[in-house]
Design a protein around this motif. Structure first.
Motif, PDB file in Angstrom:
ATOM      1  N   PHE A  11     -11.737  10.431   3.215  1.00  0.00           N
ATOM      2  CA  PHE A  11     -10.946  10.822   2.051  1.00  0.00           C
ATOM      3  C   PHE A  11      -9.515  10.380   2.298  1.00  0.00           C
ATOM      4  N   SER A  12      -8.838  10.022   1.214  1.00  0.00           N
ATOM      5  CA  SER A  12      -7.458   9.592   1.380  1.00  0.00           C
ATOM      6  C   SER A  12      -6.679   9.857   0.098  1.00  0.00           C
ATOM      7  N   MET A  13      -5.483  10.409   0.218  1.00  0.00           N
ATOM      8  CA  MET A  13      -4.631  10.538  -0.977  1.00  0.00           C
ATOM      9  C   MET A  13      -3.194  10.141  -0.654  1.00  0.00           C
ATOM     10  N   ASP A  14      -2.537   9.589  -1.679  1.00  0.00           N
ATOM     11  CA  ASP A  14      -1.177   9.060  -1.519  1.00  0.00           C
ATOM     12  C   ASP A  14      -0.130  10.178  -1.581  1.00  0.00           C
ATOM     13  N   VAL A  15       1.014   9.892  -1.035  1.00  0.00           N
ATOM     14  CA  VAL A  15       2.167  10.777  -1.201  1.00  0.00           C
ATOM     15  C   VAL A  15       2.470  10.871  -2.697  1.00  0.00           C
ATOM     16  N   GLY A  16       2.666  12.082  -3.191  1.00  0.00           N
ATOM     17  CA  GLY A  16       3.028  12.275  -4.597  1.00  0.00           C
ATOM     18  C   GLY A  16       1.854  12.345  -5.558  1.00  0.00           C
ATOM     19  N   GLU A  17       0.656  12.241  -5.023  1.00  0.00           N
ATOM     20  CA  GLU A  17      -0.527  12.246  -5.905  1.00  0.00           C
ATOM     21  C   GLU A  17      -0.970  13.667  -6.257  1.00  0.00           C
ATOM     22  N   LEU A  18      -1.557  13.795  -7.441  1.00  0.00           N
ATOM     23  CA  LEU A  18      -2.255  15.033  -7.810  1.00  0.00           C
ATOM     24  C   LEU A  18      -3.738  14.691  -7.815  1.00  0.00           C
ATOM     25  N   ARG A  19      -4.494  15.246  -6.878  1.00  0.00           N
ATOM     26  CA  ARG A  19      -5.918  14.914  -6.757  1.00  0.00           C
ATOM     27  C   ARG A  19      -6.746  16.173  -6.993  1.00  0.00           C
ATOM     28  N   VAL A  20      -7.835  16.014  -7.710  1.00  0.00           N
ATOM     29  CA  VAL A  20      -8.749  17.129  -7.896  1.00  0.00           C
ATOM     30  C   VAL A  20     -10.066  16.816  -7.196  1.00  0.00           C
ATOM     31  N   MET A  67       0.835  -1.204   0.000  1.00  0.00           N
ATOM     32  CA  MET A  67       0.000   0.000   0.000  1.00  0.00           C
ATOM     33  C   MET A  67       0.872   1.257   0.000  1.00  0.00           C
ATOM     34  N   ASN A  68       0.475   2.244  -0.799  1.00  0.00           N
ATOM     35  CA  ASN A  68       1.261   3.479  -0.858  1.00  0.00           C
ATOM     36  C   ASN A  68       1.100   4.291   0.436  1.00  0.00           C
ATOM     37  N   PRO A  69       2.177   4.981   0.831  1.00  0.00           N
ATOM     38  CA  PRO A  69       2.025   5.849   2.016  1.00  0.00           C
ATOM     39  C   PRO A  69       1.052   6.990   1.737  1.00  0.00           C
ATOM     40  N   LYS A  70       0.293   7.354   2.754  1.00  0.00           N
ATOM     41  CA  LYS A  70      -0.725   8.411   2.602  1.00  0.00           C
ATOM     42  C   LYS A  70      -0.153   9.746   3.060  1.00  0.00           C
ATOM     43  N   ALA A  88       3.523  18.486 -10.098  1.00  0.00           N
ATOM     44  CA  ALA A  88       3.026  17.193  -9.603  1.00  0.00           C
ATOM     45  C   ALA A  88       4.079  16.092  -9.720  1.00  0.00           C
ATOM     46  N   GLU A  89       5.108  16.340 -10.532  1.00  0.00           N
ATOM     47  CA  GLU A  89       6.174  15.330 -10.647  1.00  0.00           C
ATOM     48  C   GLU A  89       6.954  15.207  -9.339  1.00  0.00           C
ATOM     49  N   SER A  90       6.924  16.267  -8.523  1.00  0.00           N
ATOM     50  CA  SER A  90       7.713  16.207  -7.286  1.00  0.00           C
ATOM     51  C   SER A  90       6.942  16.663  -6.043  1.00  0.00           C
ATOM     52  N   HIS A  91       5.625  16.843  -6.161  1.00  0.00           N
ATOM     53  CA  HIS A  91       4.848  17.301  -5.007  1.00  0.00           C
ATOM     54  C   HIS A  91       3.525  16.544  -4.895  1.00  0.00           C
ATOM     55  N   SER A  92       2.982  16.526  -3.682  1.00  0.00           N
ATOM     56  CA  SER A  92       1.606  16.064  -3.479  1.00  0.00           C
ATOM     57  C   SER A  92       0.716  17.304  -3.587  1.00  0.00           C
ATOM     58  N   ILE A  93      -0.292  17.222  -4.455  1.00  0.00           N
ATOM     59  CA  ILE A  93      -1.112  18.421  -4.701  1.00  0.00           C
ATOM     60  C   ILE A  93      -2.600  18.072  -4.640  1.00  0.00           C
ATOM     61  N   LEU A  94      -3.336  18.891  -3.922  1.00  0.00           N
ATOM     62  CA  LEU A  94      -4.788  18.748  -3.865  1.00  0.00           C
ATOM     63  C   LEU A  94      -5.408  20.023  -4.428  1.00  0.00           C
ATOM     64  N   VAL A  95      -6.172  19.870  -5.503  1.00  0.00           N
ATOM     65  CA  VAL A  95      -6.758  21.031  -6.181  1.00  0.00           C
ATOM     66  C   VAL A  95      -8.275  20.987  -6.038  1.00  0.00           C
ATOM     67  N   ILE A  96      -8.850  22.128  -5.712  1.00  0.00           N
ATOM     68  CA  ILE A  96     -10.302  22.266  -5.723  1.00  0.00           C
ATOM     69  C   ILE A  96     -10.643  23.072  -6.969  1.00  0.00           C
ATOM     70  N   GLU A  97     -11.523  22.581  -7.815  1.00  0.00           N
ATOM     71  CA  GLU A  97     -11.780  23.342  -9.044  1.00  0.00           C
ATOM     72  C   GLU A  97     -13.178  23.089  -9.614  1.00  0.00           C
ATOM     73  N   HIS A  98     -13.710  24.117 -10.246  1.00  0.00           N
ATOM     74  CA  HIS A  98     -15.010  24.044 -10.915  1.00  0.00           C
ATOM     75  C   HIS A  98     -14.864  23.775 -12.415  1.00  0.00           C
ATOM     76  N   ASP A  99     -13.838  24.391 -13.007  1.00  0.00           N
ATOM     77  CA  ASP A  99     -13.672  24.416 -14.453  1.00  0.00           C
ATOM     78  C   ASP A  99     -13.361  23.012 -14.984  1.00  0.00           C
ATOM     79  N   MET A 100     -14.346  22.407 -15.674  1.00  0.00           N
ATOM     80  CA  MET A 100     -14.198  21.012 -16.086  1.00  0.00           C
ATOM     81  C   MET A 100     -13.140  20.819 -17.173  1.00  0.00           C
ATOM     82  N   GLU A 101     -12.963  21.835 -18.038  1.00  0.00           N
ATOM     83  CA  GLU A 101     -11.909  21.740 -19.059  1.00  0.00           C
ATOM     84  C   GLU A 101     -10.555  21.562 -18.376  1.00  0.00           C
ATOM     85  N   PHE A 102     -10.352  22.382 -17.344  1.00  0.00           N
ATOM     86  CA  PHE A 102      -9.114  22.352 -16.585  1.00  0.00           C
ATOM     87  C   PHE A 102      -8.965  21.008 -15.864  1.00  0.00           C
TER      88      PHE A 102
END
Ligand code: ADP
Length: 245
Positions: free
Chosen positions: A26-35, A1-4, A193-207
C-alpha cells in the motif's frame, strides 16, 4: 514522483497461522485523502493497528515519512506524527468541547515547547480556529456529554488535528450518524484534506462517494483493487466480494 507519507511493503500479519494481512502493499502520497474499504474481515482494522504499532507485522515493512517504523512502539509512532481517531469517540464527557481540544493540543507537547515556544495566547487562537473548523464555536463551553453523536465525532476529529499529526487515521467516522451529520463530517474531512494527509476506513458507501478521490479495496488481507470511486464500484471483483457477504 510524489513524496510518500505512508507505505506498507509485503506486510503480513498472522494470528496463529491465519493471515489477517497477506503480503499487503500500500502506498499514499503526502497530502492525499485516501479511503480504504472492504467487506467484514477484509483486514481494515488490522491494517490500521499495524500502522499505529498496536499489532506488529509478522513480515514486511511499514514506512512512514521514509522510515521503517515496523518495530516502533505505539507512543513513538504517535510522536513521529501519526494520529488515530477511533470508531467510538474518546472524549471527556464532563469537559467542554474547548477543554477537550486544549487537552489534546497539549498532550503531545514536549516540556520545552510548553515552557518556551507556545504562549497561552497562541493556544487560545488555535483552539478558536479549531472550534470554527469543526463547526462547534457556538457549543464551545457546553459539556461534551450534551453534544449530539455527530458533534462528538467532529469534536474528536478536531482533537486529532489539535495534536498536529502528519497523518490522520480516521476509523469509521460516520458509523451511526444521520444523513445530515454524515454530510457535515464529510465536509469537515474535505476541508482538512486541503492541508493534511488523511487515511479513512469506512463502510458507508454514500460517504465514500462524497469524500473519496482514491479508494483502496481490501479483501482477505490484500489490496483487491485501487482507483477512483467509479472505477472501484464498477470493478467486477469488488461487486463479487461485496455481494458475497
Ligand atoms: P475488518 O476490520 O476489515 O473487518 P479485521 O482486521 O478486524 O477486519 O480482521 C481480519 C481478519 O483477521 C478477520 O478474519 C478476523 O477474525 C481476524 N483477526 C483479527 N484480529 C485477530 C486476532 N487478534 N486474533 C485472531 N484473528 C484475528
Amino acid at each position: 514522483m510524489n513524496p510518500k507519507i505512508l507505505q506498507t511493503q509485503n506486510v503480513t500479519v498472522s494470528f496463529d497461522g491465519f493471515k489477517a494481512l497477506n503480503n499487503l502493499n500500500f502506498s499514499m502520497d503526502v497530502g492525499e485523502l485516501r479511503v480504504v474499504i472492504g467487506p467484514n474481515g477484509a483486514g481494515k482494522t488490522t491494517f490500521i493497528d499495524v500502522i499505529t504499532g498496536k499489532v506488529k507485522p509478522t513480515e514486511g515493512k511499514v514506512i512512514f515519512k521514509g522510515k521503517n517504523i515496523r518495530s516502533f512502539q505505539e507512543h513513538e509512532i504517535i510522536r513521529m506524527g501519526i494520529g488515530r481517531k477511533f470508531q467510538t469517540p474518546r472524549i471527556y464527557l464532563n469537559l467542554t468541547a474547548s477543554e477537550n481540544l486544549e487537552l489534546s493540543a497539549n498532550r503531545n507537547k514536549n516540556i520545552f515547547s510548553t515552557l518556551f515556544v507556545t504562549s497561552k495566547k497562541t493556544d487560545k487562537y488555535k483552539i478558536q480556529g479549531l472550534l470554527e473548523t469543526i463547526g462547534l464555536t457556538s457549543k464551545a463551553n457546553i459539556k461534551s456529554a450534551f453534544l449530539s453523536h455527530g458533534e462528538k465525532q467532529r469534536l474528536e476529529i478536531g482533537m486529532l488535528v489539535a495534536q498536529s499529526p502528519d497523518l490522520l487515521l480516521v476509523d469509521e467516522p460516520v458509523a451511526g450518524l444521520t444523513d445530515e451529520e454524515t454530510y457535515n463530517v464529510a465536509q469537515l474531512l474535505l476541508m482538512l484534506a486541503e492541508s493534511h494527509s488523511i487515511l479513512v476506513i469506512e463502510h458507508d458507501m454514500e460517504f465514500v462517494r462524497e469524500i473519496a478521490r482514491k479508494v483502496t479495496v481490501l479483501h482477505e488481507g490484500s489490496v483487491l483493487c485501487e482507483g477512483n470511486i467509479e472505477e472501484v464500484q464498477n470493478d467486477p471483483r469488488v461487486i463479487e466480494v461485496y455481494l458475497g457477504q
